[in-house]
Design a protein around this motif. Structure first.
Motif, PDB file in Angstrom:
ATOM      1  N   MET A   1       3.553  54.276  16.922  1.00 17.29           N
ATOM      2  CA  MET A   1       4.983  54.033  17.065  1.00 17.29           C
ATOM      3  C   MET A   1       5.365  52.729  16.350  1.00 17.29           C
ATOM      4  SD  MET A   1       7.142  53.308  20.513  1.00 17.29           S
ATOM      5  CE  MET A   1       6.372  51.705  20.619  1.00 17.29           C
ATOM      6  N   THR A   2       6.461  52.780  15.624  1.00 17.71           N
ATOM      7  CA  THR A   2       6.924  51.549  14.980  1.00 17.71           C
ATOM      8  C   THR A   2       7.462  50.595  16.035  1.00 17.71           C
ATOM      9  OG1 THR A   2       7.754  53.037  13.306  1.00 17.71           O
ATOM     10  CG2 THR A   2       8.277  50.707  13.043  1.00 17.71           C
ATOM     11  N   ARG A   3       7.030  49.414  15.953  1.00 14.89           N
ATOM     12  CA  ARG A   3       7.550  48.417  16.892  1.00 14.89           C
ATOM     13  C   ARG A   3       8.775  47.746  16.283  1.00 14.89           C
ATOM     14  NH1 ARG A   3       3.935  47.778  20.804  1.00 14.89           N
ATOM     15  NH2 ARG A   3       1.741  48.040  20.294  1.00 14.89           N
ATOM     16  N   ILE A   4       9.651  47.309  17.175  1.00 18.33           N
ATOM     17  CA  ILE A   4      10.813  46.552  16.707  1.00 18.33           C
ATOM     18  C   ILE A   4      10.709  45.154  17.311  1.00 18.33           C
ATOM     19  CG2 ILE A   4      13.328  46.449  16.635  1.00 18.33           C
ATOM     20  CD1 ILE A   4      13.246  49.505  17.249  1.00 18.33           C
ATOM     21  N   PHE A   5      10.450  44.186  16.439  1.00 12.76           N
ATOM     22  CA  PHE A   5      10.318  42.796  16.878  1.00 12.76           C
ATOM     23  C   PHE A   5      11.655  42.084  16.762  1.00 12.76           C
ATOM     24  CE2 PHE A   5       6.016  43.818  15.455  1.00 12.76           C
ATOM     25  CZ  PHE A   5       5.242  43.294  16.486  1.00 12.76           C
ATOM     26  N   ALA A   6      11.934  41.249  17.749  1.00 12.94           N
ATOM     27  CA  ALA A   6      13.100  40.375  17.641  1.00 12.94           C
ATOM     28  C   ALA A   6      12.615  38.942  17.819  1.00 12.94           C
ATOM     29  CB  ALA A   6      14.124  40.707  18.703  1.00 12.94           C
ATOM     30  N   LEU A   7      13.138  38.057  16.999  1.00 18.92           N
ATOM     31  CA  LEU A   7      12.853  36.645  17.198  1.00 18.92           C
ATOM     32  C   LEU A   7      14.126  35.966  17.674  1.00 18.92           C
ATOM     33  CD1 LEU A   7      11.099  34.117  17.000  1.00 18.92           C
ATOM     34  CD2 LEU A   7      12.007  33.790  14.714  1.00 18.92           C
ATOM     35  N   VAL A   8      14.057  35.414  18.877  1.00 17.62           N
ATOM     36  CA  VAL A   8      15.183  34.650  19.420  1.00 17.62           C
ATOM     37  C   VAL A   8      14.892  33.175  19.185  1.00 17.62           C
ATOM     38  CG1 VAL A   8      16.512  34.108  21.481  1.00 17.62           C
ATOM     39  CG2 VAL A   8      15.496  36.377  21.203  1.00 17.62           C
ATOM     40  N   ASP A   9      15.780  32.486  18.515  1.00 20.18           N
ATOM     41  CA  ASP A   9      15.565  31.082  18.164  1.00 20.18           C
ATOM     42  C   ASP A   9      16.805  30.293  18.581  1.00 20.18           C
ATOM     43  OD1 ASP A   9      14.178  29.630  15.148  1.00 20.18           O
ATOM     44  OD2 ASP A   9      15.166  28.652  16.829  1.00 20.18           O
ATOM     45  N   CYS A  10      16.610  29.256  19.361  1.00 20.57           N
ATOM     46  CA  CYS A  10      17.752  28.454  19.802  1.00 20.57           C
ATOM     47  C   CYS A  10      18.268  27.625  18.624  1.00 20.57           C
ATOM     48  CB  CYS A  10      17.343  27.514  20.925  1.00 20.57           C
ATOM     49  SG  CYS A  10      16.691  28.385  22.353  1.00 20.57           S
ATOM     50  N   ASN A  11      19.562  27.602  18.445  1.00 20.57           N
ATOM     51  CA  ASN A  11      20.132  26.847  17.321  1.00 20.57           C
ATOM     52  C   ASN A  11      20.039  25.348  17.575  1.00 20.57           C
ATOM     53  OD1 ASN A  11      20.806  29.410  16.536  1.00 20.57           O
ATOM     54  ND2 ASN A  11      23.012  29.180  16.885  1.00 20.57           N
ATOM     55  N   ASN A  12      19.463  24.625  16.639  1.00 18.60           N
ATOM     56  CA  ASN A  12      19.366  23.152  16.730  1.00 18.60           C
ATOM     57  C   ASN A  12      19.060  22.737  18.172  1.00 18.60           C
ATOM     58  OD1 ASN A  12      20.461  23.578  14.185  1.00 18.60           O
ATOM     59  ND2 ASN A  12      22.538  23.128  14.896  1.00 18.60           N
ATOM     60  N   PHE A  13      17.941  23.236  18.705  1.00 24.64           N
ATOM     61  CA  PHE A  13      17.761  23.265  20.157  1.00 24.64           C
ATOM     62  C   PHE A  13      18.031  21.941  20.876  1.00 24.64           C
ATOM     63  CE2 PHE A  13      14.775  23.303  23.883  1.00 24.64           C
ATOM     64  CZ  PHE A  13      15.622  24.030  24.697  1.00 24.64           C
ATOM     65  N   TYR A  14      17.355  20.862  20.431  1.00 31.09           N
ATOM     66  CA  TYR A  14      17.499  19.601  21.181  1.00 31.09           C
ATOM     67  C   TYR A  14      18.952  19.120  21.163  1.00 31.09           C
ATOM     68  CZ  TYR A  14      12.365  19.337  20.936  1.00 31.09           C
ATOM     69  OH  TYR A  14      11.027  19.588  21.039  1.00 31.09           O
ATOM     70  N   VAL A  15      19.604  19.307  20.031  1.00 30.50           N
ATOM     71  CA  VAL A  15      21.007  18.906  19.932  1.00 30.50           C
ATOM     72  C   VAL A  15      21.850  19.770  20.877  1.00 30.50           C
ATOM     73  CG1 VAL A  15      23.022  18.863  18.427  1.00 30.50           C
ATOM     74  CG2 VAL A  15      20.827  18.009  17.581  1.00 30.50           C
ATOM     75  N   SER A  16      21.559  21.071  20.897  1.00 35.01           N
ATOM     76  CA  SER A  16      22.317  21.958  21.785  1.00 35.01           C
ATOM     77  C   SER A  16      22.143  21.553  23.243  1.00 35.01           C
ATOM     78  CB  SER A  16      21.863  23.409  21.597  1.00 35.01           C
ATOM     79  OG  SER A  16      22.170  23.838  20.294  1.00 35.01           O
ATOM     80  N   CYS A  17      20.933  21.113  23.623  1.00 38.17           N
ATOM     81  CA  CYS A  17      20.697  20.666  25.005  1.00 38.17           C
ATOM     82  C   CYS A  17      21.585  19.467  25.325  1.00 38.17           C
ATOM     83  CB  CYS A  17      19.234  20.267  25.195  1.00 38.17           C
ATOM     84  SG  CYS A  17      18.081  21.639  25.132  1.00 38.17           S
ATOM     85  N   GLY A 141      13.226  42.971  13.074  1.00 43.56           N
ATOM     86  CA  GLY A 141      12.512  43.602  11.973  1.00 43.56           C
ATOM     87  C   GLY A 141      11.283  44.348  12.464  1.00 43.56           C
ATOM     88  N   PRO A 142      10.650  45.146  11.571  1.00 44.02           N
ATOM     89  CA  PRO A 142       9.467  45.908  11.955  1.00 44.02           C
ATOM     90  C   PRO A 142       8.202  45.053  12.042  1.00 44.02           C
ATOM     91  CG  PRO A 142      10.012  46.353   9.662  1.00 44.02           C
ATOM     92  CD  PRO A 142      11.086  45.461  10.197  1.00 44.02           C
ATOM     93  N   THR A 143       8.267  43.800  11.546  1.00 45.68           N
ATOM     94  CA  THR A 143       7.138  42.876  11.711  1.00 45.68           C
ATOM     95  C   THR A 143       7.706  41.521  12.128  1.00 45.68           C
ATOM     96  OG1 THR A 143       7.204  42.006   9.444  1.00 45.68           O
ATOM     97  CG2 THR A 143       5.882  43.988   9.801  1.00 45.68           C
ATOM     98  N   LYS A 144       6.818  40.675  12.647  1.00 44.80           N
ATOM     99  CA  LYS A 144       7.270  39.348  13.071  1.00 44.80           C
ATOM    100  C   LYS A 144       7.803  38.546  11.888  1.00 44.80           C
ATOM    101  CE  LYS A 144       4.541  38.118  17.121  1.00 44.80           C
ATOM    102  NZ  LYS A 144       3.475  37.202  17.590  1.00 44.80           N
ATOM    103  N   THR A 145       7.117  38.654  10.743  1.00 46.19           N
ATOM    104  CA  THR A 145       7.533  37.876   9.578  1.00 46.19           C
ATOM    105  C   THR A 145       8.918  38.302   9.093  1.00 46.19           C
ATOM    106  OG1 THR A 145       5.206  37.696   8.983  1.00 46.19           O
ATOM    107  CG2 THR A 145       6.802  37.099   7.286  1.00 46.19           C
TER     108      THR A 145
END
Length: 447
Positions: A1-17, A141-145
């Motif tokens: 089965m094709t996997r569907i990867f999602a990467l969640v990345d916080c925007n400018n994290f420390y600044v956002s905090c 995407g279908p891969t992490k990269t």
DNA sequence: TCTGGGGTCCTAGGACCC
DNA sequence: TCTGGGGTCCTAGGACCC
């Protein structure tokens, strides 16, 4: 089965905090500095637009900061760590398969949801913003990269609304073409320069190279990146609870340290911290390494940097034993007449406590139990009353090595004394409400 | 004057073993 | 003159990531 990867990345994290609790920081340039207020390690979009580089030494940016009214903060890891936990808890409540990748990033698997990955990702984005107050971007995407590459566009180009899916995307080639090689996950400065000499300038060029050639020039890790960009997954989601193979604890000193005794105290602190992390992951180590460096930027001072590793007679997580060994190593590598700027310790050869390999020198059970009880008591006390409440005497009793943190924001979420005050009213000075939404003030479970 | 901290993986070469 | 084959472990360094 094709996997569907999602990467969640916080925007400018420390600044956002910082922004969650201080709305005045919105739309103005903000940066966060590393330990000792040394380098720039987080920038708001406005700060990026001023040309402030990641990793730039703060003292070199001083004029620029003043000229443009940049708001500058010391790193507040209590705050960032807690905010990270809120974001991750939120994600964990939405998807079953997730791997936390760093303080501000997590990979998710988006298979088996009724909504389309993109619709679902938009819902995740809104939920995190509402519950934790942190804006995130999501690449799919279908891969992490490829998910990483998608994330870059989701973040940089507002027209995507924070989400981009590269799975079966008709414009995939165009996105790859717009991705310079140095922005590919796994290809850094050196390899990027090398590829450029062959006129390989972007991810699309790279994706067309022969596998054998890439492997011979960039080893198997380069090959892995190539395959991933071609849509062939080489990296799995992985278990979230894989223990670390090494544990490092080190610091640069605010000033310089010349005496052996002072170095010993510093090292005892680092060993103690590393041993805590080791016990936290229920593991033992069999190797310990100590390193010391002088200030490499001071060409006018005599330079010395040295590291030495020692194999322990038996695996352990017992702080006093580790400190003793660290001090033995330090005495061997220390050279008088040098001003040291940084020291640290690395524990390796890590094995799970329950799979301990006994050796001829492993202490008898009765002693091991005694040591275990002592460490457990110390960890419990420190976790209840704060780090360093109970500590080995080797760490010293007077705080001599002070870290420069002159621009620290309050620990809004982890200290009773520093909670944001909505309106002072009857008991004194007003502190303006900080949160973007009231939800951001609530623990995740309550939202 | 002032330049972070914590990780992973891979390769090559030397010492040593049978 | 000719000097094996197959291993492990350690060290050091490079490249990459956040």
């Amino acid at each position: 089965m094709t996997r569907i990867f999602a990467l969640v990345d916080c925007n400018n994290f420390y600044v956002s905090c910082e922004r969650v609790f201080d709305p005045k920081l919105k739309d103005v340039p903000v940066v966060v500095l590393s330990n000792n207020d040394g380098c720039v390690i987080a920038r708001s979009n406005e700060a990026k637009a001023l040309g402030i580089r990641m990793g730039a030494p703060a003292f070199k940016c001083k004029d620029l900061f003043e000229r443009h009214g940049v708001r500058v903060f010391s790193s507040n890891y209590s705050l960032y760590g807690d905010m990270s936990a809120r974001v991750m808890n939120c994600l964990g409540s939405l998807v079953p398969d997730m791997k936390i990748y760093s303080i501000d990033e997590a990979f998710l698997l988006l298979n088996n949801f009724s909504e389309s990955p993109e619709t679902f990702a938009r819902r995740i984005r809104q939920t995190v913003l509402r519950w934790a107050g942190i804006p995130v971007s999501i690449g799919i995407g279908p891969t992490k990269t490829l998910a990483k590459i998608a994330n870059r566009f989701a973040k940089k180009h507002p027209e995507h609304g924070g989400v981009l899916d590269l799975t079966n995307n008709p414009d995939k080639a165009s996105y790859l073409k717009q991705t310079p090689t140095e922005d590919i996950w796994g290809i850094g400065g050196k390899h990027s320069l090398f590829l450029r000499s062959y006129n390989i300038r972007n991810a699309l060029d790279f994706s067309r190279q022969a596998r054998d050639w890439v492997k011979s020039k960039m080893t198997v890790t380069g090959l892995q990146t190539l395959l991933e960009i071609q849509g062939i997954p080489c990296l799995s989601l992985e278990d979230s609870f894989v223990p670390n193979k090494t544990i490092i604890s080190s610091r640069s000193f605010g000033g310089c340290v010349g005496s052996l005794d002072q170095l010993k105290e510093a090292l005892a602190c680092y060993v103690s911290r590393a041993a805590e992390k080791l016990r936290w992951q229920r593991a033992l180590c069999t190797c310990i390494m100590v390193f010391i460096h002088t200030n490499r930027f001071r060409k006018d001072h005599p330079q010395h940097s040295c590291a030495r590793q020692l194999r322990l007679l038996h695996s352990t997580d017992y702080t006093p034993l580790l400190i003793r060994n660290a001090h033995d190593i330090l005495e061997k590598i220390y050279r008088p007449g040098h001003e040291y700027k940084k020291a640290g310790v690395m524990l390796s050869g890590i094995e799970p406590r329950l799979e301990r390999q006994l050796t001829f020198f492993t202490p008898p059970k009765i002693r091991r139990i005694k040591e275990r009880k002592l460490m457990e008591a110390m960890d419990r006390i420190n976790s209840r009353w704060g780090r360093g409440t109970l500590k080995p005497a080797a760490m010293g009793t007077v705080k001599k090595r002070k870290m420069q943190r002159n621009l620290l924001s309050p620990r809004y979420t982890t200290s009773w004394h520093e909670l944001p005050v909505v309106r002072a009213g009857w008991h004194g000075q007003a502190r303006i409400p900080a949160a973007r939404s009231i939800d951001a003030l609530m623990p995740v479970e309550m939202s």
